[in-house]
Structures are given as structure tokens and as C-alpha cells.
Design an enzyme around this catalytic site. Sequence first.
Site, short mmCIF file in Angstrom:
data_model
loop_
_atom_site.label_atom_id
_atom_site.label_comp_id
_atom_site.label_asym_id
_atom_site.label_seq_id
_atom_site.Cartn_x
_atom_site.Cartn_y
_atom_site.Cartn_z
NE ARG A 276 -3.06 -0.11 3.24
CZ ARG A 276 -4.39 -0.65 2.99
NH1 ARG A 276 -5.48 -0.34 2.37
NH2 ARG A 276 -4.59 -1.96 3.82
N GLY A 277 1.87 1.10 0.79
CA GLY A 277 2.71 2.53 0.78
C GLY A 277 3.55 2.77 -0.48
#
Lengths: 338, 580
Positions: A276-277
Site C-alpha cells: 500500500r505504501g
Amino acid sequence: MKAPFPFSAIVGQSEMKQALLMAAVEPRLGGVMVFGDRGTGKSTAVRALAALLPPMKIVAGCRYGCAPADTTPCPDDCRKTAGKHVAEVPVPFVDLPLGATEDRVVGSLDLERALATGEKRFEPGLLAKANRGFLYIDEINLLEDHLVDLLLDVAVSGQNLVEREGLSIRHAARFILVGSGNPEEGELRPQLLDRFGLSVDVRTPTDLADRIEIVKRCDRFDRDPVGFAAQFADQEAATLAGIAKARKKLPDVQVPDAMLELGSRLCQAVGADGLRGELTLLRAARATAALAGKKAVAPVHVGAVAALALRHRLRRNVLDDTGSTTRITRAVAELIPA
Amino acid sequence: MIDAILGPAPAVVTASDDPSAVRWSLALKAIEILGEAPAGLGGILLRARPGPVRDAWAAALAMVAPVRRLPASADAEALDGGLDLTATLAAGRPVVKPGLLAEIGQGVLLVPMAERLSQALAARLATALDEGGPLLVLLDEADRGAEGEERVAAALADRLAIHLDLTEVRLPMAALLAGEEAFLPEVDDMPAGAVVDDPGTALASAAVMLGIDSIRAPIQAQRLARAHAALAGRMAIAAADIEAAAALVLGPRATRLPPGEAPPPPEEAPDQPPEPPPPSDDSSDDSPDDAPDQTPPDATDIVLDAAQTALPPGLLDALANGVQMKSPGGGSSGAKLRSLTSGRPAGVRAGAPGRGARLALIETIKTAAPWQKLRPQRADGRLSIRHDDLRIRRFVARAESTTVFAVDASGSAAFARLSEAKGAIELLLAEAYVKRAEVALVAFRGDSAAISLPPTRSLARAKRELAALAGGGGTPMAAGIDLAKKVAEAERARGRTPLIVILTDGRANVGGAPGVSPQEAALASARALGATGLASVFIDCSARPRPEGAALAAAMGARFVALPRLDAKAVVAAVKAVAG
């Protein structure tokens, strides 16, 4: 309700303003978490941005703020009842109060109708009200856990699913979630933090000149909101044009392979868990490139958003006190030559 | 020198230099300003115990503006209005109850016991202020310095421009007997002073010098100065206006004195004559050496002087002890977990909605359904629902835990023990997100015990406050146990589940009365703790555990753990074994 403070008139807080602009350009970034002191203009900035955006078109009278061009089904079947009637309304800004009940957020059975006419009708909640706008939650770290879970779930899926009191309703709820909180008053669970796209640290301005300027601008705004807004009209128009242009440009902004690689190396270097990052980092870099009017993402864009996109995703190391921002700045300096 | 420090008596002081009279005249001035209902000021935070002084003030307030009192039973629905269920059922048609906020409009809402306001209500009121709602007058009745002190929600206090403190005010008995007429704010006939060119700069600079972080404070000070000028019919802000703003807005928020100024003699001893300045000093008045490095503009001086008439009581004492007063941080605002109002849904039970309990409509109709044939049919053919049919929803709120560490910081082993305790606290907090657990630390050494870390969920704060913890000295075991008990009981009163963890080598050597040994005193404290039924763990970390430790553990009903080789992970494991 008085006129909102102009977005361009907010002194300093450039990181917060930048993050909000990026979220306005790329809604898929998934919300902004603002950490920081009280009275730093957090809600002022969000309110101002919502007011700055051009009015949006909705199906006339729709309680869910459905877009005329949208095809997501509306519980009221608004397109059938309203036909081709279109209304223009301001971009919604919803300030979610700390004590809000689940009923109020999600919506509930319309008690009034139920008791009066026996009709089973859904009373939309704040999520419906915030559709296509901003949902602002002050002191999100004090909000009850199950409500935060629910909000993030809706923010990610873009729709609100209600199964309660014999109702089964599904409606669009796409909004930019802006949470704020003071870490001194309690932590937010890392699982929740990770769901926010960007995170910003705001501090009370310490520079005396800035503080004096803030006091003066507030005074001028208090005395003559219209005249004050007029002074910033040009800057506001420029910001607005910038957002519109960037939104249009965004799909065409290229992300070269070298940038994909840089993104994952950066995430590895700082120890940011999860995909996600990395995805947020690249989306944010792309939004920045679009705002800057560039055709492709360059290393400088990745570096500019690294702290915003990754700061809240680093593994916490009890023994290492180095701030997340410092760790990221260090990694950026190593990987991206100035 | 002292004269130079205190500065000239500000013009606000009309009656005399008696601090009580100064504060009273400020309080009346605040009412006067509020009577003009200026926009953006939010209202007043009044700190006073209930009593004749506060009543006199409230009576004066009622004379300038219509005041509504927030009922103690009010919930969020009372503020915003909603369906009046009882009336609706009786009438058979929806009856809407208007909310308090809508009824008040731009009037004044008086909130008694503001320190006990629930988080939900405080947040709703803060939002109402942001939207230009009513003027709020919060009555803060908290006892200053009490254990487990409750505070007015910081987000709300920050939004109220005027802060007043009447706790030290004494009114002449004759005036009190004369009735409220005597307390009408008098018309201001103070000299306005010179026009101030740049009030914004003066107020913002003074706020920084007084250690006020919030940027709202100088903004509100400026607003107040403007309202004060308007009250006197002035178009421009004059000296008297920024003085009023300083005394009502900035002074009460000060966390330190302006740099370069020594604390003036404490206010508590106004009778003490100030030391006469040495005659030689008089000549040095015009020597530039005495002036602080950056000479603030004149207007800033006026603000600083006026602010000092209204410094928060306790600030000067705190400064005398060499500590910087913490700006009022976020208190717990008295929020309690009520299983009727919050948490995850968990079924229904009979009862009337209101006070936060919500109607379970389907269940209510189901309950009423079987009786319809027996009840007289309604003319309109609708369901006949009676009070007894009402069902409300129940919620499960998870009991949240607070681990209170009581750490023996005495003797040579203190350093190791403290650092392991710190490690354990940080580990617990790092794991605590899911359980929303809080941790507190009581350290005992020398001849007393002190709360080194008030209950907190914040890892950042724990790290900061534990970094400065010192060790060494005797072992006042009884004091440590007593304080841990006090903290734990306060936590229990907040609706949390406390667990006491005592880390010591088990030998008390300080405390007790004449004829009572320290160990006996410790045993007595341990028994008192045991009687409360609070859960506890006793960790004996001496190299060779002795019977004294086990005896203490038995007296307090604690689980006894011997950890000759203390380390943070073992402590966490012991805590978890008890807390589950």
C-alpha cells in the site's frame, strides 16, 4: 454560516496544503491524516479547499448527491424520479463530531416516517452527505474503534452498505477522508494509520513573523470577509485552475520503470511494510507531477512526497527514537541525488 | 528593581491593587463584552467553586443576556433536537422536540460542571462554536490539585476567548447582602489611552513571550480588543483595549513569564511589602544594559503588563519551584463508558429511550404486536404502542485497562530496575493499540512517592516523561503502595480496569509512624490495597527473594512473582498472565 477563509490566505502549513491539493487531484490516494497541535488551521484548510472547488452537478433533489453521469444505483432511484434535472451544489464538507453515533454516520430507519405512515424509509447519514466531498474528523484517535473501522472501510470501498433494522441499502459514498489527531492524547492503531494515504505533521507556527501575519489576516477577515476574499481572488483562481488542469492531465502522466524501481527501493530502505505504501508513494508522485504540469514522474517528485506517503507506515522500533521523518529524509538523500 | 518588574499599575485596575478586586472587575468586564455578543469570541471559561461569588457573577450575566442552562441530563439529542418519542406515541403523529442549540440561537448557554462534560457533548459544542452558534459560558468547578483531576476538554477551552478565575475572589459581605443590584457592571469611564498602531503584532509577540502555543489565543485577543473598542464607541484600538485583551485572553493562558523578567512575589502573600529597591539601582534605569536583548515595542509592553494581572493562580508557585507549567492538556473530560450508548451492538432490553439510549424499533413493534387485539383499537387504525412495549438497544463497551506501575526507585539497583520498568511500559504501550490500554507509573524513593507518568496511551509522551526519571535513596514502600492505590482507584472511577504492578526488592526502610516500623507501615498499606479488591502483581526483583516481599504480596492479594533477573519482557509476561 459565514464565508470561509480563503485557502490561499492560510499562512505557512505548506505540507498540509500540498497534501490536500494532491488528495483533490487524485481521489484514489485515500485520505489524509493530519497529526498536530490544536489551533493550527487544520479544519480551516479543509473547509477552505472544499469551498474553493467549483460547485458539483448532482441529480436534482438526490439525497445522496449522485452525479448525473454516474451509473452506480441510487437507493432513491433518483435518475428515474428527477429525470434529466440537474442541480449545482457546493462540494460538501462534513465535520464528523466526536460523539456521533453509528446511526448518524451510516444512516438509519427514518423513525418519523415509520411512526407516522408506517413507511420503511432510509434516512441517509453523514456518509451520504459527504458523498463526493470531504469528511473531516477532528481527534480521530478519540473516536470509537468500531466507527473508525467503518469509516475507513467505506472510504476505501467508496460505498456504504447498510444492513440493519430490516433495511438493505447500498449507496455511493466517495469522499476524501481527512482525520486529525494529537499523538500526545493517544495513538492510532497502525492498521488504521496504514489505511490513510498521506500523513502530515503540523506544528503551531513558531516563527513570530508568521504568527503576527496570521493574527492580522484573521482580523482583516473578521472585519471584512468579502474584501479580504477579494484580495486573494487571483491566487484562489490560480489554485483552482491548477487543480482542474492536474486532474485532466493525471491519467496521461507517465511513470517510467526507473521510478517504479526507485519507489520500491525507497520503501525497502526505510522499512515501510506492505504494498500500500509503495502504491501510494507512486500515486502521490504522479499527482505532484500533474500539479507541476509535467508529462512524467521524475525522481524529484518521488522525493517530495516520500515523507507524506510513508511516514506513518514505518515499523515502530521501541529502541530507536529517530523520528520517521528523519529516517525518510536520510533515505531520500541517499537514493535521490540532489 | 521590583517596581520595574511589576510595571505601572494597568488601567484595568480601577478599584484597588488588591488581586481579588482586580479579578472581580475583570470578570465584570467580561460580562460587559459578552453583552455585546461579539462574533468569534466563543465565550467564557470561568473557574470558580459554586458559591456566592459565582452566583453574584451569574446574576450579573443574566442581566445583560438571556442565559439558558445546560441540564445535567442533556445528551447530544437534547442539543440538536429530535423526535419526542413519548409525545409521538401519545399523539400518534411525529412530534419533534427542538434542540437546545437551535432554541438559543445567538444567546448564552451556561454549562455547569464543565469538567465533567462528556467527550461527545464537548465535541458537539466545539463544532457549534465553529459554526457561529451560541456564546458558551463554561463553569469549571474542578478542584485544583486534586488527584485524578478532571479538566475541561482542551479543544473546547481553546475556543473560548475569555478565561476567568474567581477561585481567589472575596466579595465584601455587605455587598453580597445588598443583592444583585450591587454587581451590575459599571459603565467604563477609563481613559482610552493612545491609539495602538499595530495591535496584531503586539498581541502576537506578547503571546509568544508568555509561552502561549495556541495561535487561537492572539487571534481571539485581537477580536476582544476590537469588541472592547466598539463597546466604548472607538473606531481604532487603543491602549485600554489591548490591556483588556491581555488580561482576559492572554494572561490566564500564560505558561511562563516574559523572558528577562523574574517572577514577582507570589500573589498568595499580597500583604508582604515588596523589598525596597536598593537606592543605587534607581540610577541604572536608563542604562541600556538592563534592557532585554530585543526591546519589544511599547504596545507589547502594555500587553505584557496587563496580562500579569490575570496570570493563572499556581503559575507563580510553579515558577518558584523552577518548573514550567504545562499548558492545560487534554483531560479525560469525564467520559465514561456507558454500555447503553456506545460500543458494538449487543441485543435489546426493555426500557425507555433517551439519555443516549436508542430505541430498537423493530423489537418494540414485535413486542406490541401480540397485544393489538386486546388493546382498544385506535381510530386511525395504527399500531397501539404503550410505554411498556418500548425496547432499547444495548451495546457492549469493552472495559479498557490501565496498568499502574509502582516502581521502587531506591538504592543502588534503582537504575536497572527503572530502565527495565521503562522498557516494560514502552513494550506494553507498543502492543496496546488493540486493547486501548493505558499505562501509568508511580516511583517511590527517598521519603515519598510521586506520579512520574500519569495514565496515558501515548508512547511519545511516556518516552518523554520517563526519560527524566531519577533514582536513589531509601524505600518508602508504604507511600508507594498508597499512591498506586490512589491512582488505580481514580482509574476505576473513570470506568477503566486498573492493574497494579509493584516492582521492588521488597524491603521497606522509610516511612511509618513512631513505634511502627517501615515494614509494618508497608504491610498496613498493602492490606488497605487488598481490601479494595484491585488486581495487583508483586514483582520481587532482589537477587535472593526474602519473606518480606511474599508477605506484602499476600497482604495485598497480589500474585507474587520472583524475578531475580529482571528484564522488561519478563515483566510484560507477568502482567499479561494476570491481565489475560
